[in-house]
Design an enzyme around this catalytic site. Sequence first.
Site, PDB file in Angstrom:
ATOM      1  N   LYS A 144      15.404  15.753 -35.848  1.00 15.69           N
ATOM      2  CA  LYS A 144      14.294  16.709 -35.852  1.00 15.69           C
ATOM      3  C   LYS A 144      14.608  17.782 -34.816  1.00 15.69           C
ATOM      4  O   LYS A 144      15.434  17.565 -33.926  1.00 15.69           O
ATOM      5  CB  LYS A 144      12.998  15.990 -35.485  1.00 15.69           C
ATOM      6  CG  LYS A 144      12.500  15.057 -36.569  1.00 15.69           C
ATOM      7  CD  LYS A 144      11.004  14.916 -36.457  1.00 15.69           C
ATOM      8  CE  LYS A 144      10.478  13.890 -37.424  1.00 15.69           C
ATOM      9  NZ  LYS A 144       9.306  13.222 -36.873  1.00 15.69           N
ATOM     10  N   HIS A 147      12.495  21.093 -29.780  1.00 16.49           N
ATOM     11  CA  HIS A 147      11.633  22.278 -29.669  1.00 16.49           C
ATOM     12  C   HIS A 147      11.373  22.652 -28.213  1.00 16.49           C
ATOM     13  O   HIS A 147      11.833  21.978 -27.282  1.00 16.49           O
ATOM     14  CB  HIS A 147      10.341  22.076 -30.452  1.00 16.49           C
ATOM     15  CG  HIS A 147       9.616  20.811 -30.123  1.00 16.49           C
ATOM     16  ND1 HIS A 147       9.035  20.592 -28.900  1.00 16.49           N
ATOM     17  CD2 HIS A 147       9.387  19.699 -30.865  1.00 16.49           C
ATOM     18  CE1 HIS A 147       8.463  19.403 -28.902  1.00 16.49           C
ATOM     19  NE2 HIS A 147       8.665  18.834 -30.080  1.00 16.49           N
ATOM     20  N   HIS A 150      10.400  20.067 -25.771  1.00 19.02           N
ATOM     21  CA  HIS A 150      11.463  19.233 -25.211  1.00 19.02           C
ATOM     22  C   HIS A 150      12.202  19.977 -24.103  1.00 19.02           C
ATOM     23  O   HIS A 150      12.610  19.388 -23.113  1.00 19.02           O
ATOM     24  CB  HIS A 150      12.451  18.809 -26.308  1.00 19.02           C
ATOM     25  CG  HIS A 150      11.839  17.934 -27.352  1.00 19.02           C
ATOM     26  ND1 HIS A 150      11.817  18.256 -28.686  1.00 19.02           N
ATOM     27  CD2 HIS A 150      11.189  16.755 -27.249  1.00 19.02           C
ATOM     28  CE1 HIS A 150      11.204  17.297 -29.366  1.00 19.02           C
ATOM     29  NE2 HIS A 150      10.803  16.381 -28.521  1.00 19.02           N
TER      30      HIS A 150
HETATM   31  N1  ARG Z   1      10.198  11.775 -28.747  1.00 21.68           N
HETATM   32  C1  ARG Z   1       8.835  12.090 -28.438  1.00 21.68           C
HETATM   33  C2  ARG Z   1       8.442  13.420 -29.065  1.00 21.68           C
HETATM   34  O1  ARG Z   1       9.260  14.247 -29.269  1.00 21.68           O
HETATM   35  C3  ARG Z   1       8.586  12.191 -26.972  1.00 21.68           C
HETATM   36  C4  ARG Z   1       8.794  10.898 -26.236  1.00 21.68           C
HETATM   37  C5  ARG Z   1       8.047  10.870 -24.948  1.00 21.68           C
HETATM   38  N2  ARG Z   1       8.265   9.681 -24.245  1.00 21.68           N
HETATM   39  C6  ARG Z   1       7.714   8.504 -24.523  1.00 21.68           C
HETATM   40  N3  ARG Z   1       8.046   7.480 -23.797  1.00 21.68           N
HETATM   41  N4  ARG Z   1       6.811   8.388 -25.448  1.00 21.68           N
HETATM   42  O2  ARG Z   1       7.286  13.638 -29.309  1.00 21.68           O
END
Ligand code: ARG
Length: 587
Positions: A144, A147, A150
Amino acid sequence: MTFIIRKLIARMVADATARSEDAILPLLTPALKGKKNSLDLKLGLSVTSLNSDEEDGSRSKRPDFNVLNEKAMQIAKKITCPDHVQNISVEKGVLYFSLDPLYVIKQVIQDVSEQQGHYGYHPYPGNDGKLNIIVEYSSPNIAKPFHAGHLRSTLIGNFFANLQERLGHNVTRINYLGDWGTQFGILGVGFQDFGNEEKLRMNPIQHLYEVYVATNKAAQNDPTIWERAKDLFRRMEQGDSDALAMRHRFQNLSIADYKRTYQRLGVHFDEYCSESQYSSEAQNLINTLRDGNLLTTSKRGTGDINLSDVCPRFPIATLAKSDGSSLYLTRDIAAVLDRRKRHTFDDMYYVVDKGQEGHFEQLKGVLRKMDQDCFQRIHHIKFGKVLGMQSRKGTAVFLTDILDEARDRMLHNMTQTSTTKEQEDPERVAEILGVSAIILQDLKGSVITDYKFEWDRVLTSQGDTGVFLQYSHARLCSIEEMNSIPESSSHDDIDWNLLCEPEAVQLAWFISHYDVAVRRAALEREPKAVAQYLLQLGHLISRANNKLKVKGSPADVQRARLGLFRSARITLANGMKLLGMTPLTQM
Ligand code: ARG
């Protein structure tokens, strides 16, 4: 530095009030809007709480300035002024200590030159223990887009990890990749039709995303794709080795690709882990919670946990789908339990956008319900959105596109400016400038507020930008280079009286506050405390540069000014590195 001066004053106040020095020290701060040309430290504490014989209840009353003034005066009278404090005064119940500028200048320059890269990171009393801290940041999803959210997580998290490390703590940096869910089934199915081994090797992140998009599109006309994807994902959940091997391969290639990009940003991690790693632990967790009667089955068939007593804003947490499989939240809880075992952390920080507030509130709520005390040591650093971060190609899907664009635009700006020096490696300089610009833009405001990304504003060297900080640093480097005094030369023979201009005094005074900005950033979890400090430092440096010429001045004046500029350069570099920038010596 004024750390030492502040410590001395705190001790005097402590003696006069029967309070501890440690309690007073943090309350003693530079008065930035001090009276003209005086360097004041202020003790901005309601004076009632300084009087040890005061009834506690009286603290909550509204301050009456006459009473406060009276009490402050009494304290002031009890203090004998040491040599470096020229005057003690009282205003609106606040005590002001006016310092001797010569003493300040001398102390600052000596401290910075002694402490160099450590300058500003003195532990405060009560905060000198070494903690085990986990900072989890970046955490993109494989297949994905990476963005802007991130990117913000990466920059804020990196700053925060740097900060805790500099303050003497033991920091583990974790990147938690999203790699679970039907998207992986889609990818697996789609790769057979749309995948290309060559492209996968060259550009894994981009190629996997292309496959994902193409497969989704094809699925609109061919519903069997969904079925096959779900089936494949189910096989992964059940541990089918072929299905898992494929996922591993995608994951490893993506991590290698991410690492290359993080390197451009000056970011690294101690651990890469991923959601998939916790899927079977999450299943066990569901069973344990069911056995303990914490999980109830909803009308929809999901496994829910009622948090209304501990988390009323987000009262129902779903931990199991109706088919019994785990969710994002379940895997996160399993990950906390694992990290607690492996790292025995004192504090864990999740740097994730504010849209996930409910998720992290529920995470803490569930842990609390499970009697896991660590819920109190889990913190969500939530941040706002970036609007309009797009590359020329349109959408900003890949971080590399953003970094390339910043570099190319910078390169273009450099060729347009006549003052730019001939560079040995202009691409590298442009790359560092572009990254610095993006970092500063991101960290200069409050983390929680949204901001609008504008290429032209971000990349200019005027105004409050990362390029401006780099320019200030490079300019100081070149002054030192052109008028070199040996790094090892002693300060004993510097005549501090030669730094009497307001520009010099103000700059030295401001350098002495660096640790205050650092401490504030840590307490408030706000990088902007350091970012704004550096911008202001940059402006004071430029004023001093314009006024205090080195070249052509008498040798003793040169020495004194260079001593001051070197302290400014070291402090600026320390702060820039904390933000995640590589200070340039030339541009
Ligand atoms: N991968 C998730 C996203 O892009 C964020 C992860 C954040 N960290 C966690 N431990 N939930 O939305």
